[in-house]
Scaffold this active site. Structure first.
Site, PDB file in Angstrom:
ATOM      1  CG  MET A  26      -9.297   4.323   1.684  1.00 18.02           C
ATOM      2  SD  MET A  26      -8.797   5.403   3.024  1.00 18.02           S
ATOM      3  CE  MET A  26      -7.655   6.472   2.181  1.00 18.02           C
ATOM      4  N   GLY A  27     -11.811   4.257  -2.494  1.00 15.09           N
ATOM      5  CA  GLY A  27     -12.641   4.867  -3.533  1.00 15.09           C
ATOM      6  C   GLY A  27     -11.928   5.973  -4.280  1.00 15.09           C
ATOM      7  CG  LEU A  29     -12.310   3.041  -7.420  1.00 15.36           C
ATOM      8  CD1 LEU A  29     -13.014   1.782  -7.931  1.00 15.36           C
ATOM      9  CD2 LEU A  29     -11.285   2.675  -6.352  1.00 15.36           C
ATOM     10  CG  HIS A  33      -7.795   2.612  -6.974  1.00 16.66           C
ATOM     11  ND1 HIS A  33      -8.036   3.946  -7.174  1.00 16.66           N
ATOM     12  CD2 HIS A  33      -7.399   2.488  -5.689  1.00 16.66           C
ATOM     13  CE1 HIS A  33      -7.807   4.609  -6.051  1.00 16.66           C
ATOM     14  NE2 HIS A  33      -7.412   3.750  -5.137  1.00 16.66           N
ATOM     15  CD  GLN A  60      -6.958   3.896   6.317  1.00 13.94           C
ATOM     16  OE1 GLN A  60      -7.439   2.788   6.455  1.00 13.94           O
ATOM     17  NE2 GLN A  60      -6.235   4.228   5.250  1.00 13.94           N
ATOM     18  CE  LYS A 148       0.591   7.471  -4.738  1.00 13.53           C
ATOM     19  NZ  LYS A 148      -0.350   7.582  -3.616  1.00 13.53           N
ATOM     20  CB  VAL A 175      -0.619   3.273 -12.333  1.00 11.86           C
ATOM     21  CG1 VAL A 175      -1.104   3.892 -13.641  1.00 11.86           C
ATOM     22  CG2 VAL A 175      -0.723   1.754 -12.387  1.00 11.86           C
ATOM     23  CB  SER A 184      -2.685  10.080  -5.395  1.00  9.06           C
ATOM     24  OG  SER A 184      -3.307  10.341  -4.161  1.00  9.06           O
TER      25      SER A 184
HETATM   26  P1  AMP Z   1      -6.336   4.065  -1.643  1.00  8.61           P
HETATM   27  O1  AMP Z   1      -7.694   4.041  -2.268  1.00  8.61           O
HETATM   28  O2  AMP Z   1      -5.545   5.303  -1.925  1.00  8.61           O
HETATM   29  O3  AMP Z   1      -6.343   3.660  -0.195  1.00  8.61           O
HETATM   30  O4  AMP Z   1      -5.517   2.931  -2.376  1.00  8.61           O
HETATM   31  C1  AMP Z   1      -6.008   1.630  -2.474  1.00  8.61           C
HETATM   32  C2  AMP Z   1      -4.928   0.769  -3.043  1.00  8.61           C
HETATM   33  O5  AMP Z   1      -4.544   1.265  -4.319  1.00  8.61           O
HETATM   34  C3  AMP Z   1      -3.657   0.752  -2.173  1.00  8.61           C
HETATM   35  O6  AMP Z   1      -3.135  -0.557  -2.123  1.00  8.61           O
HETATM   36  C4  AMP Z   1      -2.744   1.695  -2.923  1.00  8.61           C
HETATM   37  O7  AMP Z   1      -1.359   1.406  -2.723  1.00  8.61           O
HETATM   38  C5  AMP Z   1      -3.138   1.431  -4.362  1.00  8.61           C
HETATM   39  N1  AMP Z   1      -2.784   2.561  -5.214  1.00  8.61           N
HETATM   40  C6  AMP Z   1      -3.072   3.868  -5.013  1.00  8.61           C
HETATM   41  N2  AMP Z   1      -2.530   4.634  -5.988  1.00  8.61           N
HETATM   42  C7  AMP Z   1      -1.877   3.777  -6.823  1.00  8.61           C
HETATM   43  C8  AMP Z   1      -1.093   3.958  -8.006  1.00  8.61           C
HETATM   44  N3  AMP Z   1      -0.877   5.156  -8.530  1.00  8.61           N
HETATM   45  N4  AMP Z   1      -0.582   2.855  -8.586  1.00  8.61           N
HETATM   46  C9  AMP Z   1      -0.780   1.614  -8.068  1.00  8.61           C
HETATM   47  N5  AMP Z   1      -1.508   1.382  -6.940  1.00  8.61           N
HETATM   48  C10 AMP Z   1      -2.035   2.462  -6.327  1.00  8.61           C
END
Ligand code: AMP
Length: 285
Positions: A26-27, A29, A33, A60, A148, A175, A184
């Site tokens: 969802m950006g 980054l 990511h 969502q 995560k 991470v 996050s």
């Molecule tokens: P999001 O942009 O938050 O929807 O996350 C996109 C992807 O990145 C999802 O598969 C998350 O589980 C992964 N992700 C988000 N934060 C982390 C992190 N700290 N470590 C590893 N993967 C992550």
């Protein structure tokens, strides 16, 4: 690196590629990511294509405020993708993804009931629907998701298995900052104080685990113990959930056997943060 908001351009780029790995995001980054991008590259090799999607999926979000305030750092995101060797970034608008009269969507009936699904009505149905659409558009051989979001990962794996998507799902480790805070995109919404204090989440999960293992507290005492730890932070507001669950079926456990997860969602300054730790069987020690 190419980028496009058009489904037909993405299809044209990906069609005929032997090895494509998709990283849905969802950006906003961060290094988390980028670790997924690395895993994607490892899966397809130098000749394969790594595709990152950046889409803040409205279906969502059950909380309009969370959706509207979701961080957007598009320019920096594109730079990070370029530097990380991404081949293609898909940046659809909600209008491109959802036809005005769309009337078909997916629903998961079991794994999505508890944890994040309990308070985020429709969240995982929105996730399943958008991930299925992304799979149909990009047609990847691999897709990488972070551990995560372990409930999301479990549900995506179930969707792929139940609906026979020809995609291999790769789960990548969480991470963290050096102080333990899980990276996050939502951390960008925290003040400096809250960002420091939110390190208590991971620290308290680990402390609760140690107490449990040593017999210092019983399963029923984990919640109050965890809450007392977090209450030391000025910016902590409340716990959405803290649960000890079976790592496979995500159901609450009442004894310490098998692989378990201690998982939580908590609010710091109105920002909802999730984290978890894996607890290996104590019975086998
Ligand atoms: P999001 O942009 O938050 O929807 O996350 C996109 C992807 O990145 C999802 O598969 C998350 O589980 C992964 N992700 C988000 N934060 C982390 C992190 N700290 N470590 C590893 N993967 C992550």
């Amino acid at each position: 690196m190419l980028n496009s908001s058009q489904i037909k351009e993405i299809r044209r780029f990906c069609a005929g590629e032997a090895e494509v790995a998709l990283v849905p995001t969802m950006g906003a980054l961060h290094r988390g990511h980028l670790s997924l991008v690395e895993a994607a590259r490892e899966a397809v090799g130098a000749k394969g294509k790594v595709v990152v999607s950046i889409f803040v999926n409205p279906t969502q979000f059950n909380n309009t405020e969370d959706y509207q305030h979701y961080p957007n750092t598009l320019e920096a995101d594109l730079k990070l993708c370029e530097e990380a060797g991404v081949d293609l970034v898909f940046l659809p608008t909600p209008e491109e993804m959802y036809a005005p009269k769309a009337s078909v969507s997916l629903r998961e009936h079991t794994l999505s009931r508890g944890l994040c699904g309990a308070t985020r009505e429709g969240h995982f149905d929105g996730v399943c629907t958008v991930v299925a659409k992304l799979f149909n558009i990009v047609q990847p051989q691999f897709a990488v998701f972070g551990r995560k979001d372990f409930q999301q990962l479990a549900i995506v794996r179930k969707m792929v298995s139940d609906l026979n998507f020809p995609v291999e799902i790769i789960g990548a480790p969480t991470v963290r900052e050096s102080n333990g805070l899980a990276l996050s995109s939502r951390n960008l919404r925290l003040s400096e104080t809250a960002r420091k204090e939110a390190t208590l989440i991971y620290a308290s999960l680990n402390l609760a685990n140690e107490k449990l293992r040593s017999g210092g507290i019983a399963i029923a005492e984990v919640y109050p113990y965890f809450e007392a730890q977090l209450s030391n932070a000025k910016t902590f507001s409340n716990i959405d959930y803290l649960e000890l669950i079976d790592a496979e079926n995500l159901q609450p456990v009442d004894d310490l056997t098998g692989r378990m997860i201690l998982a939580c969602a908590v609010f710091f300054e109105n920002v909802r943060l999730i984290d978890h730790i894996l607890i290996d069987p104590i019975a086998n020690e």
